[in-house]
Design a protein around this motif. Structure first.
Motif, mmCIF file in Angstrom:
data_model
loop_
_atom_site.group_PDB
_atom_site.id
_atom_site.type_symbol
_atom_site.label_atom_id
_atom_site.label_comp_id
_atom_site.label_asym_id
_atom_site.label_seq_id
_atom_site.Cartn_x
_atom_site.Cartn_y
_atom_site.Cartn_z
ATOM 1 N N VAL A 116 105.008 49.875 0.635
ATOM 2 C CA VAL A 116 104.441 49.593 -0.689
ATOM 3 C C VAL A 116 105.498 49.172 -1.696
ATOM 4 N N ALA A 117 106.783 49.349 -1.366
ATOM 5 C CA ALA A 117 107.859 48.920 -2.261
ATOM 6 C C ALA A 117 109.150 48.778 -1.465
ATOM 7 N N ARG A 118 110.016 47.868 -1.920
ATOM 8 C CA ARG A 118 111.338 47.664 -1.321
ATOM 9 C C ARG A 118 112.365 47.575 -2.438
ATOM 10 N N PHE A 119 113.514 48.193 -2.207
ATOM 11 C CA PHE A 119 114.596 48.178 -3.185
ATOM 12 C C PHE A 119 115.898 47.819 -2.470
ATOM 13 N N ASP A 120 116.592 46.792 -2.950
ATOM 14 C CA ASP A 120 117.927 46.457 -2.467
ATOM 15 C C ASP A 120 118.940 47.147 -3.371
ATOM 16 N N LEU A 121 119.847 47.915 -2.785
ATOM 17 C CA LEU A 121 120.698 48.816 -3.553
ATOM 18 C C LEU A 121 122.174 48.634 -3.222
ATOM 19 N N ASP A 122 123.022 49.095 -4.171
ATOM 20 C CA ASP A 122 124.472 49.023 -3.987
ATOM 21 C C ASP A 122 125.148 50.382 -4.113
ATOM 22 N N PHE A 123 124.379 51.462 -4.279
ATOM 23 C CA PHE A 123 124.997 52.772 -4.496
ATOM 24 C C PHE A 123 125.904 53.175 -3.339
ATOM 25 N N VAL A 124 125.453 52.936 -2.100
ATOM 26 C CA VAL A 124 126.251 53.348 -0.947
ATOM 27 C C VAL A 124 127.554 52.566 -0.877
ATOM 28 N N LYS A 125 127.512 51.305 -1.261
ATOM 29 C CA LYS A 125 128.735 50.493 -1.261
ATOM 30 C C LYS A 125 129.689 50.963 -2.356
ATOM 31 N N THR A 126 129.128 51.361 -3.499
ATOM 32 C CA THR A 126 129.960 51.901 -4.572
ATOM 33 C C THR A 126 130.657 53.175 -4.124
ATOM 34 N N PHE A 127 129.909 54.065 -3.451
ATOM 35 C CA PHE A 127 130.515 55.302 -2.976
ATOM 36 C C PHE A 127 131.553 55.025 -1.894
ATOM 37 N N ALA A 128 131.265 54.112 -0.972
ATOM 38 C CA ALA A 128 132.224 53.796 0.087
ATOM 39 C C ALA A 128 133.543 53.310 -0.499
ATOM 40 N N LYS A 129 133.468 52.687 -1.663
ATOM 41 C CA LYS A 129 134.681 52.177 -2.310
ATOM 42 C C LYS A 129 135.370 53.243 -3.142
ATOM 43 N N ASP A 130 134.598 53.971 -3.984
ATOM 44 C CA ASP A 130 135.187 54.893 -4.954
ATOM 45 C C ASP A 130 135.203 56.348 -4.490
ATOM 46 N N ARG A 131 134.341 56.724 -3.552
ATOM 47 C CA ARG A 131 134.244 58.078 -2.999
ATOM 48 C C ARG A 131 133.982 59.137 -4.080
ATOM 49 N N ASN A 132 133.122 58.789 -5.021
ATOM 50 C CA ASN A 132 132.760 59.729 -6.075
ATOM 51 C C ASN A 132 131.242 59.857 -6.084
ATOM 52 N N ALA A 133 130.727 60.772 -5.260
ATOM 53 C CA ALA A 133 129.286 60.927 -5.123
ATOM 54 C C ALA A 133 128.648 61.391 -6.421
ATOM 55 N N GLY A 134 129.334 62.268 -7.151
ATOM 56 C CA GLY A 134 128.791 62.767 -8.402
ATOM 57 C C GLY A 134 128.553 61.660 -9.404
ATOM 58 N N ALA A 135 129.516 60.731 -9.510
ATOM 59 C CA ALA A 135 129.369 59.622 -10.441
ATOM 60 C C ALA A 135 128.200 58.730 -10.052
ATOM 61 N N VAL A 136 128.022 58.514 -8.748
ATOM 62 C CA VAL A 136 126.911 57.674 -8.283
ATOM 63 C C VAL A 136 125.570 58.321 -8.626
ATOM 64 N N LYS A 137 125.433 59.603 -8.277
ATOM 65 C CA LYS A 137 124.138 60.269 -8.423
ATOM 66 C C LYS A 137 123.790 60.604 -9.871
ATOM 67 N N SER A 138 124.783 60.645 -10.747
ATOM 68 C CA SER A 138 124.515 60.949 -12.152
ATOM 69 C C SER A 138 124.400 59.707 -13.016
ATOM 70 N N SER A 139 124.520 58.541 -12.421
ATOM 71 C CA SER A 139 124.439 57.310 -13.205
ATOM 72 C C SER A 139 123.021 57.092 -13.721
ATOM 73 N N LEU A 140 122.914 56.373 -14.834
ATOM 74 C CA LEU A 140 121.611 56.095 -15.435
ATOM 75 C C LEU A 140 120.744 55.258 -14.503
#
Length: 282
Positions: free
Chosen positions: A235-259
């Motif tokens: 019913v929905a599809r989302f293309d995302l970059d969060f995992v790529k951001t984490f793979a680069k910066d390794r800051n899970a907290g920053a990813v999950k707390s982003s707006l």
């Protein structure tokens, strides 16, 4: 904060190979229920999983996620539609698809190294090569020091790491993961998510992962598909970059707390609740 794998020995090089794409086209599945009813489990699902893609299927129980994964794995025939990998029809299980289930299926009488190498033994690979490949994968999942341990000596998260290493041993084109972290405590689950990102980044494997967790789906997937209650539809599809951001910066907290992460989490929550409301009203 350092990622959990930063303290582990560097993994030996893992051979990379490219696949064209796994394609699911208009896939439908019907089951015959015990009372004679015909259950419509999956309805005209179409999905592409590209080389090095990380696709996550998200939805409530009974939405057809596991049905779809089992069909891709070749364990379950489609009632209609097709599944192909590199242009070849998928009709049965094969070494080109590795599977990790929610409950590990480790053999309790074999040690960790032999559990990882089991599929290689069945494939007729010699003892020395089996050991070399299994040891490399144990380095990859952070269990090099536990090669001689038995499953009962491991925690739940460690057992799942062995399961991931075993699924990777035959060098599959794609890794299929059926809620592998669902039974873990929240802290171990987060550590396993971060480890999986590291494995995906290092090996370049395509991954199809299913989950009930919106946050897990958003954190891991390069694409998230949201599925409706039975019959399962996308019913929905989302293309995302969060995992790529984490793979680069390794800051899970920053990813999950982003707006952006929070906004998408609420958007998907609304889609899931709307689907459940429509099902209840039907």
């Amino acid at each position: 904060m350092a990622a959990p794998w930063d303290e582990w020995p560097a993994a030996p090089a893992i051979r990379l190979k490219e696949i064209e794409m796994l394609k699911v086209e208009h896939a439908s599945v019907y089951f015959a229920a015990s009372d004679g009813r015909r259950v419509h489990a999956l309805d005209r699902v179409s999905l592409d999983i590209p080389d090095k893609g990380f696709v996550v299927a998200l939805g409530a129980s009974g939405c057809g996620k596991s049905t779809l994964l089992n069909a891709i794995g070749g364990f379950l025939p489609l009632s209609d539609g097709t599944i192909t990998l590199d242009g070849r029809p998928v009709t049965r299980p094969g070494a080109d698809r590795g599977v990790v289930f929610q409950k590990d299926t480790l053999l309790p009488w074999k040690n960790v190294l032999d559990n990882v190498a089991l599929g290689l033994k069945f494939a007729g690979i010699g003892r020395a090569e089996r050991r070399e490949r299994a040891e490399a994968l144990l380095h990859l999942v952070g269990l090099a020091d536990f090669a001689s341990a038995f499953p009962y000596e491991l925690s739940g998260g460690m057992r799942q790491r062995v399961g991931i290493a075993r699924a990777l041993a035959p060098d599959p084109d794609i890794l299929l993961m059926d809620e592998p972290f669902g039974a873990l405590d929240s802290l171990t689950r987060e550590q396993m998510q971060e480890l999986l990102v590291s494995i995906w980044h290092r090996t370049g494997k395509s991954i199809f992962f299913i989950t009930h967790s919106i946050e897990e789906a958003l954190f891991l997937g390069t694409q998230v598909i949201v599925m409706s209650p039975r019959p399962g539809r996308i019913v929905a599809r989302f293309d995302l970059d969060f995992v790529k951001t984490f793979a680069k910066d390794r800051n899970a907290g920053a990813v999950k707390s982003s707006l952006e992460f929070a906004a998408l989490r609420e958007e998907i929550r609304g889609i899931l609740h709307t689907s459940e409301d429509l099902r209840s009203a039907a």
